[in-house]
Design a protein around this motif. Structure first.
Motif, PDB file in Angstrom:
ATOM      1  N   LYS A   1     -23.375   5.037  16.306  1.00 19.77           N
ATOM      2  CA  LYS A   1     -22.782   6.182  15.614  1.00 19.77           C
ATOM      3  C   LYS A   1     -22.533   5.844  14.151  1.00 19.77           C
ATOM      4  O   LYS A   1     -22.261   4.701  13.799  1.00 19.77           O
ATOM      5  CB  LYS A   1     -21.433   6.543  16.236  1.00 19.77           C
ATOM      6  CG  LYS A   1     -21.506   7.421  17.437  1.00 19.77           C
ATOM      7  CD  LYS A   1     -20.098   7.819  17.822  1.00 19.77           C
ATOM      8  CE  LYS A   1     -20.066   8.544  19.144  1.00 19.77           C
ATOM      9  NZ  LYS A   1     -18.698   8.822  19.548  1.00 19.77           N
ATOM     10  N   GLU A   2     -22.636   6.871  13.342  1.00 15.95           N
ATOM     11  CA  GLU A   2     -22.344   6.678  11.928  1.00 15.95           C
ATOM     12  C   GLU A   2     -20.833   6.591  11.761  1.00 15.95           C
ATOM     13  O   GLU A   2     -20.076   7.411  12.288  1.00 15.95           O
ATOM     14  CB  GLU A   2     -22.895   7.867  11.128  1.00 15.95           C
ATOM     15  CG  GLU A   2     -22.922   7.590   9.661  1.00 15.95           C
ATOM     16  CD  GLU A   2     -23.625   8.707   8.900  1.00 15.95           C
ATOM     17  OE1 GLU A   2     -23.165   9.023   7.804  1.00 15.95           O
ATOM     18  OE2 GLU A   2     -24.607   9.234   9.453  1.00 15.95           O
ATOM     19  N   LYS A   3     -20.429   5.574  11.050  1.00 15.98           N
ATOM     20  CA  LYS A   3     -18.998   5.329  10.887  1.00 15.98           C
ATOM     21  C   LYS A   3     -18.432   6.302   9.851  1.00 15.98           C
ATOM     22  O   LYS A   3     -19.101   6.656   8.875  1.00 15.98           O
ATOM     23  CB  LYS A   3     -18.743   3.893  10.403  1.00 15.98           C
ATOM     24  CG  LYS A   3     -19.328   2.840  11.316  1.00 15.98           C
ATOM     25  CD  LYS A   3     -18.584   2.795  12.618  1.00 15.98           C
ATOM     26  CE  LYS A   3     -19.105   1.719  13.511  1.00 15.98           C
ATOM     27  NZ  LYS A   3     -20.040   2.136  14.497  1.00 15.98           N
ATOM     28  N   PRO A   4     -17.196   6.727  10.049  1.00 11.55           N
ATOM     29  CA  PRO A   4     -16.600   7.618   9.053  1.00 11.55           C
ATOM     30  C   PRO A   4     -16.380   6.868   7.745  1.00 11.55           C
ATOM     31  O   PRO A   4     -16.111   5.667   7.722  1.00 11.55           O
ATOM     32  CB  PRO A   4     -15.268   8.032   9.685  1.00 11.55           C
ATOM     33  CG  PRO A   4     -14.978   7.005  10.710  1.00 11.55           C
ATOM     34  CD  PRO A   4     -16.288   6.457  11.149  1.00 11.55           C
ATOM     35  N   ARG A   5     -16.538   7.599   6.670  1.00 13.90           N
ATOM     36  CA  ARG A   5     -16.347   6.976   5.355  1.00 13.90           C
ATOM     37  C   ARG A   5     -14.871   6.767   5.103  1.00 13.90           C
ATOM     38  O   ARG A   5     -14.024   7.550   5.542  1.00 13.90           O
ATOM     39  CB  ARG A   5     -16.921   7.888   4.265  1.00 13.90           C
ATOM     40  CG  ARG A   5     -18.424   7.902   4.253  1.00 13.90           C
ATOM     41  CD  ARG A   5     -18.964   8.655   3.078  1.00 13.90           C
ATOM     42  NE  ARG A   5     -17.915   9.434   2.390  1.00 13.90           N
ATOM     43  CZ  ARG A   5     -18.057  10.029   1.233  1.00 13.90           C
ATOM     44  NH1 ARG A   5     -19.196   9.980   0.619  1.00 13.90           N
ATOM     45  NH2 ARG A   5     -17.093  10.719   0.690  1.00 13.90           N
ATOM     46  N   LEU A   6     -14.579   5.730   4.369  1.00 15.02           N
ATOM     47  CA  LEU A   6     -13.201   5.463   3.992  1.00 15.02           C
ATOM     48  C   LEU A   6     -12.763   6.440   2.920  1.00 15.02           C
ATOM     49  O   LEU A   6     -13.566   6.880   2.087  1.00 15.02           O
ATOM     50  CB  LEU A   6     -13.061   4.028   3.451  1.00 15.02           C
ATOM     51  CG  LEU A   6     -13.299   2.899   4.452  1.00 15.02           C
ATOM     52  CD1 LEU A   6     -13.247   1.570   3.734  1.00 15.02           C
ATOM     53  CD2 LEU A   6     -12.241   2.941   5.528  1.00 15.02           C
ATOM     54  N   ALA A   7     -11.495   6.753   2.937  1.00 13.90           N
ATOM     55  CA  ALA A   7     -10.964   7.641   1.907  1.00 13.90           C
ATOM     56  C   ALA A   7     -11.016   6.914   0.567  1.00 13.90           C
ATOM     57  O   ALA A   7     -10.835   5.701   0.498  1.00 13.90           O
ATOM     58  CB  ALA A   7      -9.527   8.025   2.240  1.00 13.90           C
ATOM     59  N   PRO A   8     -11.262   7.649  -0.496  1.00 13.31           N
ATOM     60  CA  PRO A   8     -11.329   6.980  -1.805  1.00 13.31           C
ATOM     61  C   PRO A   8      -9.956   6.426  -2.187  1.00 13.31           C
ATOM     62  O   PRO A   8      -8.920   7.005  -1.868  1.00 13.31           O
ATOM     63  CB  PRO A   8     -11.770   8.087  -2.753  1.00 13.31           C
ATOM     64  CG  PRO A   8     -11.468   9.350  -2.055  1.00 13.31           C
ATOM     65  CD  PRO A   8     -11.491   9.066  -0.590  1.00 13.31           C
ATOM     66  N   ARG A   9      -9.968   5.304  -2.808  1.00 12.74           N
ATOM     67  CA  ARG A   9      -8.719   4.691  -3.233  1.00 12.74           C
ATOM     68  C   ARG A   9      -8.165   5.415  -4.440  1.00 12.74           C
ATOM     69  O   ARG A   9      -8.905   6.016  -5.212  1.00 12.74           O
ATOM     70  CB  ARG A   9      -8.930   3.216  -3.571  1.00 12.74           C
ATOM     71  CG  ARG A   9      -9.342   2.410  -2.362  1.00 12.74           C
ATOM     72  CD  ARG A   9      -9.170   0.939  -2.674  1.00 12.74           C
ATOM     73  NE  ARG A   9      -9.476   0.127  -1.538  1.00 12.74           N
ATOM     74  CZ  ARG A   9      -8.600  -0.289  -0.644  1.00 12.74           C
ATOM     75  NH1 ARG A   9      -7.332   0.059  -0.751  1.00 12.74           N
ATOM     76  NH2 ARG A   9      -8.975  -1.042   0.360  1.00 12.74           N
ATOM     77  N   HIS A  10      -6.849   5.319  -4.578  1.00 14.13           N
ATOM     78  CA  HIS A  10      -6.188   5.933  -5.716  1.00 14.13           C
ATOM     79  C   HIS A  10      -6.611   5.219  -6.988  1.00 14.13           C
ATOM     80  O   HIS A  10      -6.663   3.991  -7.037  1.00 14.13           O
ATOM     81  CB  HIS A  10      -4.667   5.860  -5.546  1.00 14.13           C
ATOM     82  CG  HIS A  10      -3.908   6.476  -6.656  1.00 14.13           C
ATOM     83  ND1 HIS A  10      -3.895   7.842  -6.876  1.00 14.13           N
ATOM     84  CD2 HIS A  10      -3.136   5.926  -7.620  1.00 14.13           C
ATOM     85  CE1 HIS A  10      -3.132   8.089  -7.923  1.00 14.13           C
ATOM     86  NE2 HIS A  10      -2.660   6.943  -8.390  1.00 14.13           N
ATOM     87  N   ALA A  11      -6.887   5.984  -7.991  1.00 17.56           N
ATOM     88  CA  ALA A  11      -7.306   5.380  -9.259  1.00 17.56           C
ATOM     89  C   ALA A  11      -6.128   4.644  -9.874  1.00 17.56           C
ATOM     90  O   ALA A  11      -5.050   5.194 -10.052  1.00 17.56           O
ATOM     91  CB  ALA A  11      -7.817   6.469 -10.197  1.00 17.56           C
ATOM     92  N   VAL A  12      -6.332   3.373 -10.203  1.00 18.64           N
ATOM     93  CA  VAL A  12      -5.266   2.552 -10.776  1.00 18.64           C
ATOM     94  C   VAL A  12      -5.555   2.372 -12.240  1.00 18.64           C
ATOM     95  O   VAL A  12      -6.653   2.010 -12.641  1.00 18.64           O
ATOM     96  CB  VAL A  12      -5.223   1.160 -10.087  1.00 18.64           C
ATOM     97  CG1 VAL A  12      -4.170   0.282 -10.716  1.00 18.64           C
ATOM     98  CG2 VAL A  12      -4.987   1.322  -8.607  1.00 18.64           C
ATOM     99  N   THR A  13      -4.540   2.614 -13.023  1.00 20.79           N
ATOM    100  CA  THR A  13      -4.696   2.388 -14.463  1.00 20.79           C
ATOM    101  C   THR A  13      -4.269   0.964 -14.751  1.00 20.79           C
ATOM    102  O   THR A  13      -3.131   0.573 -14.500  1.00 20.79           O
ATOM    103  CB  THR A  13      -3.841   3.371 -15.272  1.00 20.79           C
ATOM    104  OG1 THR A  13      -2.498   3.212 -14.861  1.00 20.79           O
ATOM    105  CG2 THR A  13      -4.297   4.794 -15.055  1.00 20.79           C
ATOM    106  N   GLU A  14      -5.184   0.164 -15.248  1.00 21.85           N
ATOM    107  CA  GLU A  14      -4.872  -1.224 -15.550  1.00 21.85           C
ATOM    108  C   GLU A  14      -4.223  -1.287 -16.919  1.00 21.85           C
ATOM    109  O   GLU A  14      -4.568  -0.522 -17.821  1.00 21.85           O
ATOM    110  CB  GLU A  14      -6.144  -2.053 -15.502  1.00 21.85           C
ATOM    111  CG  GLU A  14      -6.770  -2.026 -14.121  1.00 21.85           C
ATOM    112  CD  GLU A  14      -7.631  -3.231 -13.893  1.00 21.85           C
ATOM    113  OE1 GLU A  14      -7.516  -4.201 -14.649  1.00 21.85           O
ATOM    114  OE2 GLU A  14      -8.396  -3.189 -12.935  1.00 21.85           O
ATOM    115  N   PRO A  15      -3.254  -2.210 -17.063  1.00 21.88           N
ATOM    116  CA  PRO A  15      -2.616  -2.316 -18.375  1.00 21.88           C
ATOM    117  C   PRO A  15      -3.645  -2.770 -19.408  1.00 21.88           C
ATOM    118  O   PRO A  15      -4.490  -3.614 -19.125  1.00 21.88           O
ATOM    119  CB  PRO A  15      -1.533  -3.366 -18.181  1.00 21.88           C
ATOM    120  CG  PRO A  15      -1.918  -4.108 -16.947  1.00 21.88           C
ATOM    121  CD  PRO A  15      -2.730  -3.158 -16.127  1.00 21.88           C
TER     122      PRO A  15
END
Length: 183
Positions: free
Chosen positions: A24-38
């Motif tokens: 079976k095709e695995k479900p895609r992971l939810a996109p990670r929250h965009a992190v603003t790097e200092p």
């Protein structure tokens, strides 16, 4: 009986079901929250007004504290007498030949030919203790200290506190118990 039937249904066509699940095709992971790097700033521009004040306070010389520090005087003395240091150096340097030794092959120890002054091997200690126990008038602490190059205080302590072959016979609680007679 019910467990047998349940196990049969559980294991029925198990291999095909496993292959189907793996394919079976695995479900895609939810996109990670965009992190603003200092943002990396150059060191000169990194200091804000608060950081600059702290850095200035750290680097500033405080004259009253420096005056107090200069007024502190520490006088250090060595509590150990000079002869204690001489004794340590002499113990490491001078050596004496062995008076008595146990066979080395029995205990797996290296064959010793000499020991530092003020030290005893196990064989010498056992020989001195047994000699003192058999003939206390002849083998006094002074004679043991002289023969083995020990301090008199240490020889007395060895004879008092090092008791290797002392057998204690505990009396029985009642007379019916057999007792080993001391000879």
């Amino acid at each position: 009986m019910g467990a047998r039937v349940g196990r049969m249904f559980r294991n029925f066509n198990l291999e095909n079901r496993v292959h189907r699940e793996i394919a079976k095709e695995k479900p895609r992971l939810a996109p990670r929250h965009a992190v603003t790097e200092p943002q990396q700033q150059p060191p000169a521009a990194a200091a804000t007004s608060g950081e600059a004040a702290v850095e200035e306070a750290v680097n500033r010389k405080d004259d009253p504290l420096l005056a107090l520090l200069r007024s502190v005087y520490v006088d250090s003395t060595d509590p150990a007498p000079a002869e204690a240091t001489k004794q340590v150096t002499s113990v490491g340097g001078e050596r004496r030949p062995l008076k008595f030794h146990l066979p080395a092959s029995v205990y797996g120890l290296a064959e010793l030919t000499d020991v530092p002054v003020g030290k005893l091997t196990i064989g010498e200690a056992l020989k001195a203790l047994s000699s003192h126990r058999r003939q206390p008038e002849t083998w006094t602490p002074e004679k043991i200290a002289l023969d083995y190059a020990l301090d008199l205080k240490e020889a007395k302590s060895i004879l008092e506190f090092f008791i290797p072959f002392q057998v204690e016979i505990i009396p029985p609680k009642d007379q019916e118990t057999k007792q080993i007679k001391a000879s």
